[in-house]
Design a protein around this motif. Structure first.
Motif, PDB file in Angstrom:
ATOM      1  N   GLY A 139       0.800  -1.224   0.000  1.00  0.00           N
ATOM      2  CA  GLY A 139       0.000   0.000   0.000  1.00  0.00           C
ATOM      3  C   GLY A 139       0.831   1.271   0.000  1.00  0.00           C
ATOM      4  N   SER A 140       2.135   1.159   0.201  1.00  0.00           N
ATOM      5  CA  SER A 140       2.998   2.346   0.201  1.00  0.00           C
ATOM      6  C   SER A 140       3.173   2.870  -1.216  1.00  0.00           C
ATOM      7  CB  SER A 140       4.364   2.011   0.800  1.00  0.00           C
ATOM      8  OG  SER A 140       5.069   1.114  -0.035  1.00  0.00           O
ATOM      9  N   GLU A 141       3.598   4.126  -1.337  1.00  0.00           N
ATOM     10  CA  GLU A 141       3.785   4.742  -2.652  1.00  0.00           C
ATOM     11  C   GLU A 141       4.809   3.997  -3.501  1.00  0.00           C
ATOM     12  OE1 GLU A 141       5.862   7.352  -5.430  1.00  0.00           O
ATOM     13  OE2 GLU A 141       6.573   7.023  -3.399  1.00  0.00           O
ATOM     14  N   PRO A 142       5.972   3.586  -2.948  1.00  0.00           N
ATOM     15  CA  PRO A 142       6.901   2.811  -3.765  1.00  0.00           C
ATOM     16  C   PRO A 142       6.318   1.474  -4.228  1.00  0.00           C
ATOM     17  CG  PRO A 142       8.050   3.753  -1.891  1.00  0.00           C
ATOM     18  CD  PRO A 142       6.575   3.974  -1.666  1.00  0.00           C
ATOM     19  N   ALA A 143       5.528   0.840  -3.387  1.00  0.00           N
ATOM     20  CA  ALA A 143       4.915  -0.437  -3.770  1.00  0.00           C
ATOM     21  C   ALA A 143       3.894  -0.235  -4.887  1.00  0.00           C
ATOM     22  CB  ALA A 143       4.256  -1.102  -2.563  1.00  0.00           C
ATOM     23  N   PHE A 152     -10.876  -8.524  15.201  1.00  0.00           N
ATOM     24  CA  PHE A 152      -9.862  -7.963  14.317  1.00  0.00           C
ATOM     25  C   PHE A 152      -9.172  -9.090  13.560  1.00  0.00           C
ATOM     26  CE2 PHE A 152      -5.373  -6.694  13.611  1.00  0.00           C
ATOM     27  CZ  PHE A 152      -5.606  -5.688  12.678  1.00  0.00           C
ATOM     28  N   ASP A 153      -9.120  -8.975  12.254  1.00  0.00           N
ATOM     29  CA  ASP A 153      -8.553 -10.011  11.401  1.00  0.00           C
ATOM     30  C   ASP A 153      -7.478  -9.390  10.507  1.00  0.00           C
ATOM     31  OD1 ASP A 153      -7.963 -12.028   9.605  1.00  0.00           O
ATOM     32  OD2 ASP A 153     -10.043 -12.486   9.135  1.00  0.00           O
ATOM     33  N   PRO A 154      -6.202  -9.491  10.889  1.00  0.00           N
ATOM     34  CA  PRO A 154      -5.146  -8.860  10.102  1.00  0.00           C
ATOM     35  C   PRO A 154      -5.026  -9.437   8.689  1.00  0.00           C
ATOM     36  CG  PRO A 154      -4.201 -10.231  11.822  1.00  0.00           C
ATOM     37  CD  PRO A 154      -5.678 -10.180  12.062  1.00  0.00           C
ATOM     38  N   GLU A 155      -5.373 -10.699   8.515  1.00  0.00           N
ATOM     39  CA  GLU A 155      -5.330 -11.293   7.177  1.00  0.00           C
ATOM     40  C   GLU A 155      -6.382 -10.648   6.269  1.00  0.00           C
ATOM     41  OE1 GLU A 155      -5.239 -15.629   4.972  1.00  0.00           O
ATOM     42  OE2 GLU A 155      -5.787 -15.522   7.085  1.00  0.00           O
ATOM     43  N   GLN A 156      -7.565 -10.434   6.816  1.00  0.00           N
ATOM     44  CA  GLN A 156      -8.619  -9.779   6.048  1.00  0.00           C
ATOM     45  C   GLN A 156      -8.232  -8.337   5.724  1.00  0.00           C
ATOM     46  OE1 GLN A 156     -12.385  -9.336   8.063  1.00  0.00           O
ATOM     47  NE2 GLN A 156     -13.473  -8.842   6.187  1.00  0.00           N
ATOM     48  N   GLN A 201      -7.770  -6.527   2.056  1.00  0.00           N
ATOM     49  CA  GLN A 201      -8.424  -5.279   1.670  1.00  0.00           C
ATOM     50  C   GLN A 201      -7.413  -4.267   1.139  1.00  0.00           C
ATOM     51  OE1 GLN A 201     -10.436  -4.226   5.312  1.00  0.00           O
ATOM     52  NE2 GLN A 201     -12.259  -5.425   4.810  1.00  0.00           N
ATOM     53  N   ILE A 202      -6.259  -4.172   1.794  1.00  0.00           N
ATOM     54  CA  ILE A 202      -5.203  -3.264   1.331  1.00  0.00           C
ATOM     55  C   ILE A 202      -4.748  -3.676  -0.065  1.00  0.00           C
ATOM     56  CG2 ILE A 202      -2.803  -2.551   1.728  1.00  0.00           C
ATOM     57  CD1 ILE A 202      -3.473  -2.780   4.779  1.00  0.00           C
ATOM     58  N   LEU A 203      -4.585  -4.965  -0.279  1.00  0.00           N
ATOM     59  CA  LEU A 203      -4.169  -5.472  -1.589  1.00  0.00           C
ATOM     60  C   LEU A 203      -5.217  -5.153  -2.646  1.00  0.00           C
ATOM     61  CD1 LEU A 203      -2.021  -7.069  -3.162  1.00  0.00           C
ATOM     62  CD2 LEU A 203      -3.257  -9.150  -2.542  1.00  0.00           C
ATOM     63  N   ASP A 204      -6.475  -5.426  -2.343  1.00  0.00           N
ATOM     64  CA  ASP A 204      -7.564  -5.132  -3.295  1.00  0.00           C
ATOM     65  C   ASP A 204      -7.609  -3.645  -3.633  1.00  0.00           C
ATOM     66  OD1 ASP A 204      -8.353  -7.786  -3.397  1.00  0.00           O
ATOM     67  OD2 ASP A 204      -9.987  -7.526  -1.942  1.00  0.00           O
ATOM     68  N   GLN A 205      -7.521  -2.792  -2.629  1.00  0.00           N
ATOM     69  CA  GLN A 205      -7.559  -1.346  -2.857  1.00  0.00           C
ATOM     70  C   GLN A 205      -6.384  -0.886  -3.703  1.00  0.00           C
ATOM     71  OE1 GLN A 205      -7.739   0.236   1.130  1.00  0.00           O
ATOM     72  NE2 GLN A 205      -9.930  -0.158   1.328  1.00  0.00           N
ATOM     73  N   ALA A 206      -5.207  -1.437  -3.442  1.00  0.00           N
ATOM     74  CA  ALA A 206      -4.019  -1.054  -4.204  1.00  0.00           C
ATOM     75  C   ALA A 206      -4.169  -1.429  -5.674  1.00  0.00           C
ATOM     76  CB  ALA A 206      -2.774  -1.707  -3.609  1.00  0.00           C
ATOM     77  N   LEU A 207      -4.620  -2.637  -5.947  1.00  0.00           N
ATOM     78  CA  LEU A 207      -4.778  -3.071  -7.334  1.00  0.00           C
ATOM     79  C   LEU A 207      -5.869  -2.275  -8.037  1.00  0.00           C
ATOM     80  CD1 LEU A 207      -3.023  -5.494  -6.288  1.00  0.00           C
ATOM     81  CD2 LEU A 207      -4.220  -6.840  -7.994  1.00  0.00           C
ATOM     82  N   ASP A 208      -6.997  -2.098  -7.369  1.00  0.00           N
ATOM     83  CA  ASP A 208      -8.114  -1.397  -7.990  1.00  0.00           C
ATOM     84  C   ASP A 208      -7.812   0.078  -8.244  1.00  0.00           C
ATOM     85  OD1 ASP A 208      -9.454  -3.812  -7.943  1.00  0.00           O
ATOM     86  OD2 ASP A 208     -10.635  -3.326  -6.167  1.00  0.00           O
ATOM     87  N   ALA A 209      -7.006   0.698  -7.371  1.00  0.00           N
ATOM     88  CA  ALA A 209      -6.688   2.120  -7.525  1.00  0.00           C
ATOM     89  C   ALA A 209      -5.523   2.365  -8.485  1.00  0.00           C
ATOM     90  CB  ALA A 209      -6.355   2.724  -6.161  1.00  0.00           C
TER      91      ALA A 209
END
Length: 152
Positions: A12-16, A57-61, A65-73
């Motif tokens: 989710g970071s800018e370099p990633a 709290f589910d860190p895997e979930q 979500q972070i992965l999905d948001q990164a790809l979609d954005a």
């Protein structure tokens, strides 16, 4: 070799995000598939540091979500829908090295969310360049306040 796999680390970071965009463009050029990987792990002192964390709290979930948001954005809808999304529990550097087994290429940003800005490479990018089972591309995140690299 067309038809291989390009693995890209995403946190989710800018370099990633720049690495994700670069990897998607490379996959389009080579005909390789794109696998976006994010990892998560509990801190060693989880219970004592974060006693107020809700039981649900589910860190895997959250990582998914972070992965999905990164790809979609970051990617076009076609690129995002064609990418494999992988969430791995464990150390980020080792998760990427393991995921890169059999891959044509591993792509990472030069640093993630660590606080060590003075280092040339972040700990994950440094580790994977030394231990990955395939070639590694490290994409610079830029040094400008707007995410651009004035030296490029």
């Amino acid at each position: 070799m067309a038809g291989g796999r390009i693995v890209v680390g995403v946190d989710g970071s800018e370099p990633a995000l720049k690495a994700l965009k670069w990897a998607a463009a490379q996959a389009a050029l080579t005909g390789d598939t794109l696998e976006a990987v994010i990892s998560w792990e509990y801190p060693a002192v989880w219970a004592s540091v974060m006693p107020g964390v809700p039981l649900q709290f589910d860190p895997e979930q959250l990582a998914g979500q972070i992965l999905d948001q990164a790809l979609d954005a970051t990617l076009t809808p076609e690129q995002a829908s064609g990418a494999t999304r992988t969430v791995i529990g464990g150390n980020a550097a080792q998760a990427l090295v393991d995921a890169a087994s059999g891959a044509e290429l591993l792509v990472v940003g030069d640093r993630g969310y660590s606080g060590f800005k003075a280092a040339v490479l972040g700990s994950v990018s440094s580790h994977v360049t030394q231990h990955a089972p395939c070639p590694v591309v490290v994409v610079r995140g830029g040094t400008g306040g707007d995410g651009t690299d004035p030296g490029a």
